[in-house]
Design an enzyme around this catalytic site. Structure first.
Site, PDB file in Angstrom:
ATOM      1  N   CYS A 110      12.452   7.460   4.918  1.00 42.97           N
ATOM      2  CA  CYS A 110      11.522   8.000   5.926  1.00 42.97           C
ATOM      3  C   CYS A 110      12.162   8.157   7.302  1.00 42.97           C
ATOM      4  CB  CYS A 110      10.289   7.107   6.026  1.00 42.97           C
ATOM      5  SG  CYS A 110       9.438   6.951   4.458  1.00 42.97           S
ATOM      6  N   HIS A 247       6.616   7.483  12.864  1.00 42.82           N
ATOM      7  CA  HIS A 247       6.507   7.752  11.425  1.00 42.82           C
ATOM      8  C   HIS A 247       5.082   7.425  10.962  1.00 42.82           C
ATOM      9  CE1 HIS A 247       7.111   7.942   7.235  1.00 42.82           C
ATOM     10  NE2 HIS A 247       7.162   6.639   7.033  1.00 42.82           N
ATOM     11  N   ASN A 277       1.599   9.548   4.053  1.00 40.34           N
ATOM     12  CA  ASN A 277       2.982   9.325   4.463  1.00 40.34           C
ATOM     13  C   ASN A 277       3.872  10.338   3.745  1.00 40.34           C
ATOM     14  OD1 ASN A 277       5.615   8.426   4.714  1.00 40.34           O
ATOM     15  ND2 ASN A 277       5.148   6.277   4.320  1.00 40.34           N
TER      16      ASN A 277
HETATM   17  N1  COA Z   1      -7.616  -0.454  -3.247  1.00 41.16           N
HETATM   18  C1  COA Z   1      -8.259  -1.625  -3.286  1.00 41.16           C
HETATM   19  N2  COA Z   1      -7.633  -2.799  -3.204  1.00 41.16           N
HETATM   20  C2  COA Z   1      -6.283  -2.776  -3.059  1.00 41.16           C
HETATM   21  C3  COA Z   1      -5.555  -1.578  -3.002  1.00 41.16           C
HETATM   22  C4  COA Z   1      -6.272  -0.387  -3.105  1.00 41.16           C
HETATM   23  N3  COA Z   1      -5.681   0.824  -3.063  1.00 41.16           N
HETATM   24  N4  COA Z   1      -4.253  -1.872  -2.853  1.00 41.16           N
HETATM   25  C5  COA Z   1      -4.149  -3.205  -2.825  1.00 41.16           C
HETATM   26  N5  COA Z   1      -5.392  -3.757  -2.962  1.00 41.16           N
HETATM   27  C6  COA Z   1      -5.780  -5.172  -2.975  1.00 41.16           C
HETATM   28  C7  COA Z   1      -4.665  -6.100  -3.390  1.00 41.16           C
HETATM   29  O1  COA Z   1      -4.560  -6.157  -4.787  1.00 41.16           O
HETATM   30  C8  COA Z   1      -5.111  -7.395  -2.788  1.00 41.16           C
HETATM   31  O2  COA Z   1      -6.089  -7.960  -3.633  1.00 41.16           O
HETATM   32  P1  COA Z   1      -6.133  -9.557  -3.851  1.00 41.16           P
HETATM   33  O3  COA Z   1      -6.395 -10.121  -2.486  1.00 41.16           O
HETATM   34  O4  COA Z   1      -7.257  -9.699  -4.820  1.00 41.16           O
HETATM   35  O5  COA Z   1      -4.795  -9.911  -4.392  1.00 41.16           O
HETATM   36  C9  COA Z   1      -5.814  -6.971  -1.513  1.00 41.16           C
HETATM   37  O6  COA Z   1      -6.126  -5.578  -1.663  1.00 41.16           O
HETATM   38  C10 COA Z   1      -4.991  -7.154  -0.256  1.00 41.16           C
HETATM   39  O7  COA Z   1      -3.702  -6.616  -0.507  1.00 41.16           O
HETATM   40  P2  COA Z   1      -2.603  -6.593   0.611  1.00 41.16           P
HETATM   41  O8  COA Z   1      -1.318  -6.099   0.033  1.00 41.16           O
HETATM   42  O9  COA Z   1      -2.601  -7.911   1.336  1.00 41.16           O
HETATM   43  O10 COA Z   1      -3.223  -5.505   1.594  1.00 41.16           O
HETATM   44  P3  COA Z   1      -2.695  -5.049   2.992  1.00 41.16           P
HETATM   45  O11 COA Z   1      -3.735  -5.259   4.015  1.00 41.16           O
HETATM   46  O12 COA Z   1      -1.317  -5.588   3.273  1.00 41.16           O
HETATM   47  O13 COA Z   1      -2.570  -3.478   2.789  1.00 41.16           O
HETATM   48  C11 COA Z   1      -0.871  -1.827   2.412  1.00 41.16           C
HETATM   49  C12 COA Z   1      -1.690  -2.963   1.812  1.00 41.16           C
HETATM   50  C13 COA Z   1       0.083  -1.315   1.350  1.00 41.16           C
HETATM   51  C14 COA Z   1      -1.820  -0.729   2.837  1.00 41.16           C
HETATM   52  C15 COA Z   1      -0.104  -2.361   3.649  1.00 41.16           C
HETATM   53  O14 COA Z   1       0.565  -3.575   3.329  1.00 41.16           O
HETATM   54  C16 COA Z   1       0.906  -1.380   4.173  1.00 41.16           C
HETATM   55  O15 COA Z   1       0.575  -0.311   4.624  1.00 41.16           O
HETATM   56  N6  COA Z   1       2.210  -1.743   4.183  1.00 41.16           N
HETATM   57  C17 COA Z   1       3.244  -0.872   4.663  1.00 41.16           C
HETATM   58  C18 COA Z   1       3.545   0.166   3.610  1.00 41.16           C
HETATM   59  C19 COA Z   1       4.411   1.288   4.118  1.00 41.16           C
HETATM   60  O16 COA Z   1       4.359   1.641   5.259  1.00 41.16           O
HETATM   61  N7  COA Z   1       5.214   1.848   3.221  1.00 41.16           N
HETATM   62  C20 COA Z   1       6.009   2.982   3.489  1.00 41.16           C
HETATM   63  C21 COA Z   1       7.264   2.621   4.188  1.00 41.16           C
HETATM   64  S1  COA Z   1       8.121   4.046   4.709  1.00 41.16           S
END
Ligand code: COA
Length: 322
Positions: A110, A247, A277
């Site tokens: 990215c 980004h 993204n």
């Molecule tokens: N829908 C519903 N629930 C979801 C889900 C979805 N699409 N994706 C994950 N969950 C659940 C998980 O399973 C977890 O459940 P649990 O508590 O029962 O285990 C819960 O939601 C919390 O998950 P978590 O990973 O802690 O959520 P988060 O607040 O960290 O959000 C992301 C997840 C991926 C949105 C976030 O971590 C993020 O944006 N990270 C950066 C990713 C990124 O930028 N990537 C590209 C890099 S270039």
């Protein structure tokens, strides 16, 4: 002498996929996706190829820069992977637009646009070129596991391009890499080989894998550190920056940077709500939107900052020149 941005172009994929699509195929909801990411919609390639949309964005940037493809001295394309491993996406674009200059693909995930700008800067400084085309294009949907709810909702397909000419718009640029394949990766494809025992060959799984929380922490700490360093090294006060063009990964990452800088949300434009993204294409697509809607004017200072797989990051400050 470095460069000015003389033209921008972009092209999203043509098929809109809103959050309700995911409600039908995985255990998720529009509410969860919107609250945790800010994303409502993304666009995926269906009938067109990555080469098609990358070419369209290149043609739009060339038109705005008022130069012909023949006047290009170099094409740099930032992509995780083009439609073909070989020829490169940049060579495919070169043929489509009728250019005759050298063309190369780079992969900084990215952060690709910032890496491409940094390479271009060196070419301009060495007086080897007068005009460079940068195209950033990624087909993220082909890497996604549509049963993994923590990744498949985040990404979109798209392409963005800029034409650079000789000039002095670049006020600051810095790129970094922190080699780490654990928290964000896509394994390369490997066919079965007749001289390797079956048991030694790993199971095929070429989907994008991510530890979302660790990537989130990396993003917030890296982007805020990078911006702080960019402003201090360039001796530019953050109040002088018209837009922080970051980004487009997650609305909450944008908000953390905004809080850190104590800046107003209006200075953090976004399109992730519509496009998700789009990897390397995210910043050049947003730049093109701001340019085409005349939100950036001659003399405005803009700060670009990206992070991505690698893990990589990059930041630049540019004075808009037209
Ligand atoms: N829908 C519903 N629930 C979801 C889900 C979805 N699409 N994706 C994950 N969950 C659940 C998980 O399973 C977890 O459940 P649990 O508590 O029962 O285990 C819960 O939601 C919390 O998950 P978590 O990973 O802690 O959520 P988060 O607040 O960290 O959000 C992301 C997840 C991926 C949105 C976030 O971590 C993020 O944006 N990270 C950066 C990713 C990124 O930028 N990537 C590209 C890099 S270039």
């Amino acid at each position: 002498m470095s460069f000015i941005i003389a033209g921008t172009g972009s092209c999203a994929a043509q098929t809109n996929i809103d959050n309700t699509f995911f409600e039908k195929i995985i255990d998720t909801s529009d509410k969860w996706i919107t609250t945790r990411t800010g994303i409502k919609n993304r666009t995926f390639l269906t009938d067109e190829s990555l080469t098609d949309i990358a070419t369209k964005s290149a043609i739009a940037a060339l038109e705005e820069a008022c130069i012909s493809a023949d006047e290009l001295d170099f094409i740099i394309c930032a992509t995780l992977q083009g439609d073909y491993i070989m020829p490169s996406l940049s060579c495919m674009i070169q043929k489509n637009i009728g250019a005759h200059c050298p063309a190369v693909d780079i992969n900084a995930a990215c952060t690709g646009f910032l890496y491409a700008l940094d390479i271009a800067d060196s070419y301009f400084k060495s007086d080897k070129v007068r005009n460079i085309l940068i195209v950033c294009a990624d087909n993220m949907s082909k890497f996604l596991d549509f049963s993994d709810r923590s990744t498949c909702i985040l990404f979109g397909d798209g392409a963005g391009a800029v034409v650079l000419k000789n000039g002095n718009s670049l006020k600051y640029i810095n790129i970094t890499a922190h080699g780490d394949k654990e928290i964000l990766y896509i394994k390369g494809t490997q066919h079965k080989l007749p001289f390797i025992e079956k048991s030694m060959q790993e199971k095929d799984d070429n989907y994008l894998k991510m530890d979302g929380q660790k990537v989130f922490k990396f993003a917030v700490s890296t982007v805020t550190e990078d911006i702080k360093r960019a402003l201090s090294d360039s001796n530019i006060d953050s109040s002088l920056i018209k837009y922080f063009i970051l980004h487009q990964a997650n609305q909450r990452i944008l908000e953390c940077s905004q809080d850190f800088l104590k800046e107003v949300p209006e200075k953090f434009p976004k399109n992730l709500n519509n496009l998700g993204n789009t990897s390397a294409a995210s910043i050049p697509i947003l730049l093109d939107e701001l340019n085409k809607t005349k939100k950036i004017k001659k003399g405005d200072l803009i700060l670009l900052s990206a992070f991505g797989g690698g893990m990589t990051s990059g930041t630049a400050i540019i004075e808009w020149s037209y």
